[in-house]
Enzyme design. Structure first.
Site, PDB file in Angstrom:
ATOM      1  N   ASP A 134      -4.246   0.834  -2.487  1.00 21.28           N
ATOM      2  CA  ASP A 134      -4.341  -0.236  -3.352  1.00 21.28           C
ATOM      3  C   ASP A 134      -3.244  -1.312  -3.432  1.00 21.28           C
ATOM      4  OD1 ASP A 134      -6.074  -1.906  -5.179  1.00 21.28           O
ATOM      5  OD2 ASP A 134      -5.454  -0.504  -6.865  1.00 21.28           O
ATOM      6  N   GLY A 140      -0.545   3.354  -3.861  1.00 17.11           N
ATOM      7  CA  GLY A 140      -1.194   3.942  -2.709  1.00 17.11           C
ATOM      8  C   GLY A 140      -1.550   2.966  -1.840  1.00 17.11           C
ATOM      9  N   ASP A 186      -1.907   3.464   9.366  1.00 17.24           N
ATOM     10  CA  ASP A 186      -1.922   2.557   8.022  1.00 17.24           C
ATOM     11  C   ASP A 186      -3.361   1.394   7.894  1.00 17.24           C
ATOM     12  OD1 ASP A 186      -1.516   0.620   6.010  1.00 17.24           O
ATOM     13  OD2 ASP A 186       0.625   0.128   6.654  1.00 17.24           O
ATOM     14  N   ILE A 187      -3.815   1.927   6.760  1.00 19.95           N
ATOM     15  CA  ILE A 187      -5.430   0.890   6.998  1.00 19.95           C
ATOM     16  C   ILE A 187      -5.197  -0.512   6.658  1.00 19.95           C
ATOM     17  CG2 ILE A 187      -5.668   1.075   4.293  1.00 19.95           C
ATOM     18  CD1 ILE A 187      -8.466   2.112   5.570  1.00 19.95           C
ATOM     19  N   SER A 212      -9.725   9.252  -2.866  1.00 19.08           N
ATOM     20  CA  SER A 212      -9.527  10.133  -4.004  1.00 19.08           C
ATOM     21  C   SER A 212      -8.401  11.011  -3.740  1.00 19.08           C
ATOM     22  CB  SER A 212     -10.619  10.591  -4.207  1.00 19.08           C
ATOM     23  OG  SER A 212     -11.387   9.926  -5.291  1.00 19.08           O
ATOM     24  N   THR A 213      -7.850  11.112  -2.466  1.00 23.45           N
ATOM     25  CA  THR A 213      -7.038  12.153  -1.928  1.00 23.45           C
ATOM     26  C   THR A 213      -5.352  12.097  -2.284  1.00 23.45           C
ATOM     27  OG1 THR A 213      -6.905  11.806   0.139  1.00 23.45           O
ATOM     28  CG2 THR A 213      -8.461  13.258  -0.559  1.00 23.45           C
ATOM     29  N   GLY A 214      -5.229  10.763  -2.791  1.00 26.46           N
ATOM     30  CA  GLY A 214      -3.745  10.614  -3.183  1.00 26.46           C
ATOM     31  C   GLY A 214      -3.529  10.747  -4.742  1.00 26.46           C
ATOM     32  N   ASN A 252      -9.364   1.154  -8.306  1.00 28.15           N
ATOM     33  CA  ASN A 252      -9.407   1.810  -9.754  1.00 28.15           C
ATOM     34  C   ASN A 252     -10.565   1.127 -10.539  1.00 28.15           C
ATOM     35  OD1 ASN A 252      -8.028  -0.192 -11.420  1.00 28.15           O
ATOM     36  ND2 ASN A 252      -6.318   0.514 -10.241  1.00 28.15           N
TER      37      ASN A 252
HETATM   38  P1  ADP Z   1      -6.732   7.553  -4.863  1.00 30.68           P
HETATM   39  O1  ADP Z   1      -6.289   6.981  -5.979  1.00 30.68           O
HETATM   40  O2  ADP Z   1      -8.314   7.240  -4.424  1.00 30.68           O
HETATM   41  O3  ADP Z   1      -6.260   8.966  -4.598  1.00 30.68           O
HETATM   42  P2  ADP Z   1      -4.356   6.710  -2.950  1.00 30.68           P
HETATM   43  O4  ADP Z   1      -4.446   5.515  -2.572  1.00 30.68           O
HETATM   44  O5  ADP Z   1      -3.457   7.357  -4.032  1.00 30.68           O
HETATM   45  O6  ADP Z   1      -5.820   6.793  -3.603  1.00 30.68           O
HETATM   46  O7  ADP Z   1      -4.507   7.822  -1.788  1.00 30.68           O
HETATM   47  C1  ADP Z   1      -5.634   7.991  -0.877  1.00 30.68           C
HETATM   48  C2  ADP Z   1      -5.332   8.452   0.208  1.00 30.68           C
HETATM   49  O8  ADP Z   1      -4.722   7.432   1.158  1.00 30.68           O
HETATM   50  C3  ADP Z   1      -4.207   9.464   0.373  1.00 30.68           C
HETATM   51  O9  ADP Z   1      -4.714  10.448   1.367  1.00 30.68           O
HETATM   52  C4  ADP Z   1      -3.059   8.807   0.657  1.00 30.68           C
HETATM   53  O10 ADP Z   1      -2.037   9.580   1.506  1.00 30.68           O
HETATM   54  C5  ADP Z   1      -3.431   7.510   1.768  1.00 30.68           C
HETATM   55  N1  ADP Z   1      -2.786   6.466   1.694  1.00 30.68           N
HETATM   56  C6  ADP Z   1      -1.723   6.078   1.121  1.00 30.68           C
HETATM   57  N2  ADP Z   1      -1.331   4.878   1.727  1.00 30.68           N
HETATM   58  C7  ADP Z   1      -2.096   4.435   2.804  1.00 30.68           C
HETATM   59  C8  ADP Z   1      -2.141   3.346   3.981  1.00 30.68           C
HETATM   60  N3  ADP Z   1      -1.389   2.425   3.833  1.00 30.68           N
HETATM   61  N4  ADP Z   1      -3.172   3.613   4.882  1.00 30.68           N
HETATM   62  C9  ADP Z   1      -3.945   4.690   4.790  1.00 30.68           C
HETATM   63  N5  ADP Z   1      -3.782   5.519   3.898  1.00 30.68           N
HETATM   64  C10 ADP Z   1      -2.984   5.443   2.858  1.00 30.68           C
END
Ligand code: ADP
Length: 172
Positions: free
Chosen positions: A40, A38, A16-17, A124-126, A30
């Site tokens: 953000d 996600g 988790d970031i 960008s991968t979510g 965004n």
């Molecule tokens: P985007 O809109 O750029 O696609 P997202 O937040 O929807 O951004 O997703 C980007 C990536 O981060 C995806 O691979 C998602 O699975 C991942 N992700 C979601 N929550 C977390 C978190 N808490 N920590 C790290 N990665 C995450």
């Protein structure tokens, strides 16, 4: 896993970031810099209202491929770098270049602020739909090129959400 590029380290972890203790973490924001879902949503929830307050005071928007910086609020990280990756259409609409720019401009800001360690999510991968394999090639090659050229930051950590994303980066 860890890879060294000169004196710098690239680390891949599953996690988790918002939990990272690197000096900066990167947010997948965004263009409107309005807290979404996600990564953000998680960053704003855990970091508290100070991050959004600072964003509103300093910036109006952030075009795709660019990056802006705020403090980390209640997070362990001192800074949050907010960057905007492209929304994936077909891979032929400038997405690779924009994704590369999002990583590169985040790293440039880190350099400017003397940040020695930084964590990235897979931008960008979510919600933005970029296929993870293609995105991992751009993410890793951009970071490697940057570290070879600038010899900083000392540590770039990719924090991958779930095993599938981690495995894709590990394979690349
Ligand atoms: P985007 O809109 O750029 O696609 P997202 O937040 O929807 O951004 O997703 C980007 C990536 O981060 C995806 O691979 C998602 O699975 C991942 N992700 C979601 N929550 C977390 C978190 N808490 N920590 C790290 N990665 C995450």
């Amino acid at each position: 896993m860890k890879v060294t590029i000169g004196d710098c380290v690239i680390e891949l972890v599953q996690g988790d970031i918002t939990e990272q203790d690197t000096e900066a973490i990167v947010n997948a924001a965004n263009e409107e810099l309005i807290p979404g879902g996600g990564v953000d949503g998680a960053i704003h929830r855990k970091g508290g209202p100070a991050i959004l307050k600072e964003l509103r005071e300093k910036y109006t928007r952030c075009p795709t491929g660019e990056a802006v910086i705020t403090g980390g609020g209640n997070l362990k990280a001192k800074y949050v770098i907010h960057t905007v990756g492209p929304i994936y259409k077909d891979g032929k609409s400038g997405e690779p270049e924009l994704l590369r720019k999002a990583y590169e401009n985040s790293l440039k800001l880190a350099l400017e602020y003397g940040i020695s360690s930084i964590s990235f999510p897979s931008l960008s991968t979510g919600a933005y739909g970029y296929p993870i394999e293609e995105a991992s090639i751009i993410a890793l090659s951009t970071v490697i090129e940057f570290l070879k050229k600038h010899k900083a930051p000392d540590l770039v950590r990719f924090v991958l959400w779930g095993e599938k994303n981690y495995k894709a980066f590990e394979k690349t």
